[in-house]
Design a protein around this motif. Structure first.
Motif, short mmCIF file in Angstrom:
data_model
loop_
_atom_site.label_atom_id
_atom_site.label_comp_id
_atom_site.label_asym_id
_atom_site.label_seq_id
_atom_site.Cartn_x
_atom_site.Cartn_y
_atom_site.Cartn_z
N MET A 1 0.85 -1.17 0.00
CA MET A 1 0.00 0.00 0.00
C MET A 1 0.89 1.23 0.00
SD MET A 1 -2.84 1.27 2.78
CE MET A 1 -4.08 0.09 2.38
N TYR A 2 0.54 2.21 -0.81
CA TYR A 2 1.31 3.44 -0.86
C TYR A 2 0.36 4.63 -0.79
CZ TYR A 2 -0.11 4.08 -5.72
OH TYR A 2 -0.84 4.26 -6.85
N GLU A 15 5.51 4.58 1.47
CA GLU A 15 5.02 3.25 1.79
C GLU A 15 5.38 2.96 3.23
OE1 GLU A 15 6.19 0.21 -0.94
OE2 GLU A 15 5.96 1.53 -2.68
N ASN A 42 -3.29 4.24 -2.81
CA ASN A 42 -3.45 3.08 -3.71
C ASN A 42 -4.17 3.41 -5.00
OD1 ASN A 42 -2.01 1.25 -2.29
ND2 ASN A 42 -3.76 0.30 -1.30
#
Length: 100
Positions: A1-2, A15, A42
């Motif tokens: 997930m970023y 992240e 995301n």
């Protein structure tokens, strides 16, 4: 997930467990910090911010950046000024990204 966050007038893609250098944030080493201005999580783009999204981190170290030389000159007038500048920076470790 970023996530893409905004702090200090700049944007950072982060992240979990990333170390980022951002402009000075007040706080001691080890204290928690929260970024509320989340522009994207995301691939979900906010208008302008993603509602309910939040990125939390921990201050690792307060430091200073590299020295930048500021040199001003006006030709044929004998005007020269030389200054240096070091930007105050904070090293932050990203701990959690919460998407709404």
């Amino acid at each position: 997930m970023y996530a893409v966050i905004k702090t200090g007038g700049k944007q950072y893609k982060v992240e979990k467990d990333d170390l980022i250098l951002v402009e000075r944030i007040d706080g001691e080493e080890g204290s928690p910090v929260s970024f509320g201005e989340v522009l994207m999580v995301n691939g979900k783009i906010g208008l302008p911010l993603v509602d309910g999204a939040k990125v939390t981190g921990q201050i690792v170290r307060q430091t200073r950046g590299e020295k930048v030389i500021v040199f001003k000159k006006k030709r044929r007038h004998g005007y020269r000024r030389k200054n240096g500048h070091k930007q105050d920076l904070t090293l932050v470790k990203i701990q959690e990204i919460v998407a709404a």
